[in-house]
Design a protein around this motif. Structure first.
Motif, PDB file in Angstrom:
ATOM      1  N   LYS A  39      63.946  67.350   5.873  1.00 44.67           N
ATOM      2  CA  LYS A  39      63.365  68.017   7.033  1.00 44.67           C
ATOM      3  C   LYS A  39      62.342  69.078   6.646  1.00 44.67           C
ATOM      4  CE  LYS A  39      64.693  69.708  11.558  1.00 44.67           C
ATOM      5  NZ  LYS A  39      63.769  70.801  11.715  1.00 44.67           N
ATOM      6  N   ARG A  61      68.442  76.854   9.632  1.00 47.27           N
ATOM      7  CA  ARG A  61      67.776  75.888  10.529  1.00 47.27           C
ATOM      8  C   ARG A  61      68.469  74.530  10.466  1.00 47.27           C
ATOM      9  NH1 ARG A  61      63.292  78.602   8.240  1.00 47.27           N
ATOM     10  NH2 ARG A  61      62.871  76.958   6.712  1.00 47.27           N
ATOM     11  N   THR A  62      68.836  74.124   9.266  1.00 49.06           N
ATOM     12  CA  THR A  62      69.502  72.836   9.056  1.00 49.06           C
ATOM     13  C   THR A  62      70.853  72.789   9.774  1.00 49.06           C
ATOM     14  OG1 THR A  62      68.426  72.526   6.925  1.00 49.06           O
ATOM     15  CG2 THR A  62      70.480  71.321   7.275  1.00 49.06           C
ATOM     16  N   ARG A  64      71.863  74.580  12.268  1.00 44.89           N
ATOM     17  CA  ARG A  64      71.637  74.594  13.724  1.00 44.89           C
ATOM     18  C   ARG A  64      71.348  73.175  14.213  1.00 44.89           C
ATOM     19  NH1 ARG A  64      67.051  77.337  14.152  1.00 44.89           N
ATOM     20  NH2 ARG A  64      68.065  79.214  13.412  1.00 44.89           N
ATOM     21  N   ASP A  65      70.478  72.451  13.504  1.00 43.64           N
ATOM     22  CA  ASP A  65      70.139  71.061  13.862  1.00 43.64           C
ATOM     23  C   ASP A  65      71.373  70.156  13.802  1.00 43.64           C
ATOM     24  OD1 ASP A  65      67.489  71.780  14.110  1.00 43.64           O
ATOM     25  OD2 ASP A  65      66.773  70.553  12.435  1.00 43.64           O
ATOM     26  N   LYS A  69      74.207  67.863  16.817  1.00 48.19           N
ATOM     27  CA  LYS A  69      74.512  66.434  16.868  1.00 48.19           C
ATOM     28  C   LYS A  69      75.975  66.243  17.249  1.00 48.19           C
ATOM     29  CE  LYS A  69      71.077  65.310  13.326  1.00 48.19           C
ATOM     30  NZ  LYS A  69      70.077  64.757  14.227  1.00 48.19           N
TER      31      LYS A  69
END
Length: 165
Positions: A39, A61-62, A64-65, A69
């Motif tokens: 990413k 950030r990772t 959070r992404d 899911k």
């Protein structure tokens, strides 16, 4: 369907057991470090060359992404618990499982020079464990001891996850 996030020291078995769990439960498996590199378009090593802070921002950030899911098994990086926001996101998205492996087992089994924070040598594993153990325990919904044969650990992990489900 809620996520299952595995936390623990580098070399604690998060990726190994995450993949096995995903196979058994027929769920997608995502290694957070691999996801981060894809990413962000750069290696973890390059982030650490800049600063640990730069890496932790990308890691946040990772997480959070991934937490947004559904139904995935996540193998997190060993230091994910250093930021409370990461723990909050993982918990909101599902179950947080601490794979607790003793530092003496890690140093005899893991190529520490391939791990960015462990490249200083085996003593660093013991130091990190002492620094992080309370954070891992606090962050976890469930703790599974990674001691003994992989089959037995996987069995304990499956039992714990099924009780939660």
């Amino acid at each position: 369907m809620k996520n299952i996030a595995l936390i623990g020291m580098p070399g604690s078995g998060k990726t190994t057991f995450g993949k096995a769990l995903a196979d058994i439960l027929h769920r997608p498996f995502i290694d957070a470090d691999d996801y981060l590199e894809k990413k962000e378009g750069r290696t973890i090593k390059s982030f650490f060359a800049e600063s640990e802070e730069a890496f932790r921002e990308a890691e946040e950030r990772t997480i959070r992404d991934l937490s947004a899911k559904e139904g995935i098994i996540i193998a997190t990086g060993g230091g994910v618990i250093k930021r409370k926001v990461n723990v909050d996101n993982l918990r909101e998205g599902g179950l947080v499982v601490f794979l607790d492996r003793l530092p003496e087992d890690i140093v005899t089994d893991v190529e520490v020079e391939k791990r960015p924070l462990l490249k200083e040598g085996p003593d660093r594993v013991f130091t990190l464990y002492e620094e992080r153990i309370a954070l891992y325990r606090e962050a976890a919904d469930i703790t599974v001891a990674n001691r003994g044969r992989e089959e037995k650990v996987l069995e304990k992990l499956l039992d714990a996850v099924k009780k939660w489900a």
